[in-house]
Scaffold this motif. Structure first.
Motif, short mmCIF file in Angstrom:
data_model
loop_
_atom_site.label_atom_id
_atom_site.label_comp_id
_atom_site.label_asym_id
_atom_site.label_seq_id
_atom_site.Cartn_x
_atom_site.Cartn_y
_atom_site.Cartn_z
N ASP A 297 32.27 36.75 42.06
CA ASP A 297 31.03 36.78 43.08
C ASP A 297 30.86 38.57 43.24
OD1 ASP A 297 31.04 34.13 43.95
OD2 ASP A 297 32.20 34.34 45.57
N MET A 298 32.00 39.19 43.27
CA MET A 298 31.59 40.75 43.32
C MET A 298 30.99 41.16 42.14
SD MET A 298 32.47 41.59 46.26
CE MET A 298 32.60 43.45 46.47
N GLU B 276 22.86 34.39 38.37
CA GLU B 276 24.13 33.66 39.00
C GLU B 276 25.30 33.86 37.84
OE1 GLU B 276 24.91 28.88 40.23
OE2 GLU B 276 23.41 29.62 39.01
N ALA B 277 26.45 33.87 38.20
CA ALA B 277 27.74 34.07 37.31
C ALA B 277 27.81 32.65 36.66
CB ALA B 277 28.77 34.75 37.94
N ARG B 278 28.18 32.49 35.36
CA ARG B 278 28.41 31.48 34.76
C ARG B 278 29.45 31.66 33.71
NH1 ARG B 278 22.88 30.80 30.95
NH2 ARG B 278 22.77 32.57 30.40
N THR B 279 30.22 30.73 33.38
CA THR B 279 31.47 30.97 32.35
C THR B 279 30.98 30.39 30.91
OG1 THR B 279 32.29 28.77 33.12
CG2 THR B 279 33.19 30.91 34.01
N TYR B 280 29.95 29.93 30.88
CA TYR B 280 29.57 29.37 29.40
C TYR B 280 27.93 29.25 29.52
CZ TYR B 280 28.94 24.57 31.49
OH TYR B 280 28.45 23.55 32.07
N THR B 281 27.39 29.08 28.36
CA THR B 281 25.74 28.98 28.17
C THR B 281 25.37 27.63 27.88
OG1 THR B 281 25.97 30.18 25.94
CG2 THR B 281 25.59 31.63 27.93
N LYS B 282 25.88 27.44 26.83
CA LYS B 282 25.43 25.88 26.19
C LYS B 282 27.00 25.24 25.52
CE LYS B 282 20.83 27.18 24.75
NZ LYS B 282 20.69 28.64 25.68
N VAL B 283 26.82 23.96 25.47
CA VAL B 283 27.53 23.30 24.70
C VAL B 283 27.04 22.21 23.86
CG1 VAL B 283 29.62 21.52 25.07
CG2 VAL B 283 29.28 23.25 26.81
N PHE C 271 38.06 47.84 42.51
CA PHE C 271 37.04 48.60 42.13
C PHE C 271 36.12 47.73 41.63
CE2 PHE C 271 34.79 51.27 39.22
CZ PHE C 271 34.47 52.15 39.89
N CYS C 272 34.84 47.77 42.01
CA CYS C 272 33.80 47.15 41.34
C CYS C 272 32.91 48.37 40.64
CB CYS C 272 32.88 46.18 42.45
SG CYS C 272 33.96 45.29 43.24
N GLY C 273 32.32 48.14 39.38
CA GLY C 273 31.46 49.11 38.80
C GLY C 273 31.03 48.64 37.67
N TYR C 274 29.93 49.65 36.99
CA TYR C 274 29.32 49.10 36.01
C TYR C 274 28.66 50.21 35.22
CZ TYR C 274 25.81 50.17 39.57
OH TYR C 274 24.95 50.99 40.81
N THR C 275 28.14 49.78 33.95
CA THR C 275 27.39 50.92 33.04
C THR C 275 26.26 50.19 32.96
OG1 THR C 275 28.22 50.11 31.05
CG2 THR C 275 29.23 51.72 32.14
N SER C 276 25.20 50.82 32.10
CA SER C 276 23.86 50.16 31.85
C SER C 276 24.12 48.90 31.01
CB SER C 276 22.94 51.04 31.11
OG SER C 276 23.50 51.41 29.92
N TRP D 65 40.27 43.15 41.17
CA TRP D 65 41.27 43.25 42.38
C TRP D 65 42.55 43.33 41.91
CZ3 TRP D 65 44.58 39.06 43.48
CH2 TRP D 65 45.15 39.13 44.92
N VAL D 66 43.23 43.95 42.77
CA VAL D 66 44.88 43.95 42.59
C VAL D 66 45.42 43.35 44.02
CG1 VAL D 66 46.81 45.60 42.02
CG2 VAL D 66 44.66 45.62 40.94
N GLY D 67 46.41 42.68 43.88
CA GLY D 67 47.11 42.30 45.15
C GLY D 67 47.93 41.35 45.03
N TYR D 68 48.57 40.63 45.99
CA TYR D 68 49.63 39.48 45.68
C TYR D 68 49.14 38.38 46.56
CZ TYR D 68 52.72 43.37 44.41
OH TYR D 68 53.30 44.42 43.53
N ASP D 69 49.93 37.07 46.07
CA ASP D 69 49.48 35.90 46.99
C ASP D 69 50.06 36.04 48.43
OD1 ASP D 69 48.35 35.04 44.76
OD2 ASP D 69 49.97 33.91 43.89
#
Length: 218
Positions: A36-37, A52-59, A124-129, A136-140
């Motif tokens: 989401d971030m 919208e984020a997606r993990t695949y485009t076509k099957v 840390f959330c970041g980007y280039t062109s 995210w770094v953390g523990y359960d």
């Protein structure tokens, strides 16, 4: 009491999907995913268009026939002016703020670190062109992450630097549209002579860049 969306888990137990009351304190009941971030931050280098984020485009099947076309929902949600402001601010946050560990040569980088109470979550959330990524770094079971440098920024750099090898460097914002104005840190308004003569002997004036017409009132 906060409004809550509810759903029924496979066990039949009614679960709270989202409790809105913690939002006033800058928190979410169940948190937010790195997916989401990343999708949210990608809006800034994409000229204000949310995709919208997606993990695949076509099957396709074994015969090459299209079975599923996972079309992406995209829409313009930010003005060009807002995008330019955000890219300028996040560039400064990454390069002159807390995100220094994410910076590498050859690319213009923008982004923001994040830390929750007691250093239990590091972001840390970041980007280039070219690419956007969220780390995210953390523990359960939350534990303190007491290290000098944000580990999320370091991981972001280690992943992003190799995939940008050989790519040209593109600007993320247009600084020529801004004008510089002196602002009082106490009132948030245009600085007056009194702001330069603080009795504490400290400088209470800062120069900020804004679009003409967006200057604070005097």
């Amino acid at each position: 009491e906060g409004m809550t969306d509810r759903y029924e888990a496979p066990s039949g137990k009614i679960m709270n999907d989202l409790d809105y009351s913690p939002l006033a304190m800058g928190a979410l009941t169940l948190g937010v995913s790195v997916k989401d971030m990343a999708a949210a931050y990608a809006t800034f280098p994409n000229n204000g268009v949310y995709r919208e984020a997606r993990t695949y485009t076509k099957v396709y099947d074994s015969d090459g026939r299209l079975i599923i076309d996972n079309e992406q929902d995209s829409r313009k949600i930010l003005s060009d002016k807002t995008v330019n402001y955000m890219n300028y601010c996040l560039y400064n946050a990454a390069n002159h703020g807390t995100g220094g560990a994410a910076i590498f040569q050859g690319q213009t980088i923008a982004g923001k670190t994040g830390t929750t109470s007691s250093n239990r979550d590091r972001w840390f959330c970041g980007y280039t062109s070219y690419y956007t990524a969220a780390v995210w770094v953390g523990y359960d079971q939350p534990e303190q992450i007491n290290v000098g440098t944000n580990p999320a920024s370091q991981m972001w750099r280690k992943v992003m630097m190799p995939i940008h090898k050989g790519l040209s460097n593109n600007a993320l914002f247009n600084g020529n549209v801004f004008r510089t104005v002196a602002v009082c840190l106490d009132s948030g308004k245009i600085a007056t002579p009194a702001c330069h003569q603080d009795v504490r002997g400290i400088n209470r004036v800062v120069n900020v860049n804004v679009y003409p017409g967006d200057e604070p009132e005097g």
